[in-house]
Design an enzyme around this catalytic site. Structure first.
Site, short mmCIF file in Angstrom:
data_model
loop_
_atom_site.label_atom_id
_atom_site.label_comp_id
_atom_site.label_asym_id
_atom_site.label_seq_id
_atom_site.Cartn_x
_atom_site.Cartn_y
_atom_site.Cartn_z
N ASP A 38 68.06 -73.03 -1.14
CA ASP A 38 69.43 -72.71 -1.02
C ASP A 38 70.18 -73.25 -2.47
OD1 ASP A 38 71.70 -70.13 -0.06
OD2 ASP A 38 72.45 -71.45 -2.09
N ILE A 39 70.29 -73.37 -3.47
CA ILE A 39 70.66 -73.70 -4.77
C ILE A 39 72.06 -74.52 -4.56
CG2 ILE A 39 71.62 -71.71 -6.03
CD1 ILE A 39 70.24 -72.82 -8.40
N ASN A 96 73.89 -61.45 5.56
CA ASN A 96 75.33 -60.82 4.54
C ASN A 96 74.46 -59.80 4.23
OD1 ASN A 96 77.16 -63.61 5.53
ND2 ASN A 96 76.66 -63.88 3.44
N GLU A 104 76.58 -62.05 -1.78
CA GLU A 104 75.90 -61.97 -3.56
C GLU A 104 75.10 -61.37 -3.59
OE1 GLU A 104 76.65 -65.89 -4.95
OE2 GLU A 104 78.76 -66.56 -2.97
N VAL A 105 74.04 -61.59 -2.98
CA VAL A 105 72.81 -61.13 -3.44
C VAL A 105 72.31 -60.01 -3.03
CG1 VAL A 105 70.43 -62.20 -4.43
CG2 VAL A 105 72.09 -63.55 -4.39
N HIS A 109 68.59 -61.49 2.31
CA HIS A 109 68.30 -62.88 2.77
C HIS A 109 68.65 -63.37 3.79
CE1 HIS A 109 71.68 -62.11 0.21
NE2 HIS A 109 72.03 -63.54 0.59
N HIS A 111 69.64 -66.57 6.00
CA HIS A 111 69.84 -68.36 5.37
C HIS A 111 69.99 -68.95 6.72
CE1 HIS A 111 73.41 -67.11 2.65
NE2 HIS A 111 73.25 -66.31 2.98
P1 5GP Z 1 74.66 -64.64 0.93
O1 5GP Z 1 76.12 -64.91 0.02
O2 5GP Z 1 74.36 -63.43 -0.78
O3 5GP Z 1 74.36 -63.98 2.02
O4 5GP Z 1 73.88 -65.11 -0.52
C1 5GP Z 1 73.36 -65.92 -1.68
C2 5GP Z 1 72.96 -67.07 -1.58
O5 5GP Z 1 72.12 -66.92 -2.83
C3 5GP Z 1 73.73 -68.17 -2.00
O6 5GP Z 1 73.72 -69.24 -1.05
C4 5GP Z 1 73.71 -68.45 -3.40
O7 5GP Z 1 73.94 -70.12 -3.15
C5 5GP Z 1 72.01 -68.27 -3.20
N1 5GP Z 1 71.41 -68.05 -4.51
C6 5GP Z 1 71.92 -67.39 -5.68
N2 5GP Z 1 71.16 -67.55 -7.13
C7 5GP Z 1 70.45 -68.37 -6.52
C8 5GP Z 1 69.16 -68.95 -7.32
O8 5GP Z 1 68.84 -68.82 -8.40
N3 5GP Z 1 68.13 -69.79 -6.37
C9 5GP Z 1 68.61 -70.42 -5.17
N4 5GP Z 1 67.47 -70.59 -4.89
N5 5GP Z 1 69.62 -70.10 -4.21
C10 5GP Z 1 70.70 -68.85 -5.36
#
Ligand code: 5GP
Length: 128
Positions: A38-39, A96, A104-105, A109, A111
């Site tokens: 994760d970034i 999520n 968010e994405v 995915h 985690h």
């Molecule tokens: P969500 O809230 O959708 O479950 O988690 C999205 C995750 O994607 C977050 O923990 C965020 O830090 C990670 N993320 C967002 N953009 C990028 C990216 O460009 N590269 C990587 N490696 N992780 C990302």
């Protein structure tokens, strides 16, 4: 498709990582899945595992993916945890889906958190 699952956005950030348009720190890859750091890590170890198919979330994946994809994705999560060395010490999986979860994405995915004690399951108070 269920009305609760939005249409897949082919330009979401993880689709772009899968196409190699954006770099990632890869942990594991096979025909079904890609795992990368994760970034913005929220634990000592914070890795994301994504299926290679175009699925918005677990709701979408569980409804539409084939049995081989589902099995392959689950095995990839297990292999990634092994490669990270967290099987013995323990780890947490989190996926999520939708507004309440703050997804968010919009590409499924999971985690993987580990490398330290992770505290209680959720940081929020339960509402009556
Ligand atoms: P969500 O809230 O959708 O479950 O988690 C999205 C995750 O994607 C977050 O923990 C965020 O830090 C990670 N993320 C967002 N953009 C990028 C990216 O460009 N590269 C990587 N490696 N992780 C990302």
């Amino acid at each position: 498709m269920s009305a609760a699952v939005a249409a897949y956005d082919v330009n979401n950030i993880f689709a772009r990582i899968l196409r190699g348009e954006i770099p990632c720190k890869k942990v594991y890859e096979d025909e079904h899945a890609l795992a990368f750091h994760d970034i913005s890590p929220q634990a000592k170890i914070h890795v994301l595992v994504i299926p290679k198919g175009a699925y918005v979330s677990m709701a979408d994946f569980s409804a539409k993916a084939g049995d081989k994809e589902i099995a392959g994705f689950v095995r990839a999560i297990g292999r990634t945890a092994e490669m990270l060395g967290v099987v013995e010490s323990g780890y947490r999986l989190l996926a999520n889906h939708g507004p309440n979860s703050h997804q968010e994405v919009p590409h499924l995915h999971v985690h993987i958190f580990g490398g330290q004690a992770l505290g209680r399951m959720l940081a929020v108070e339960r509402k009556a």
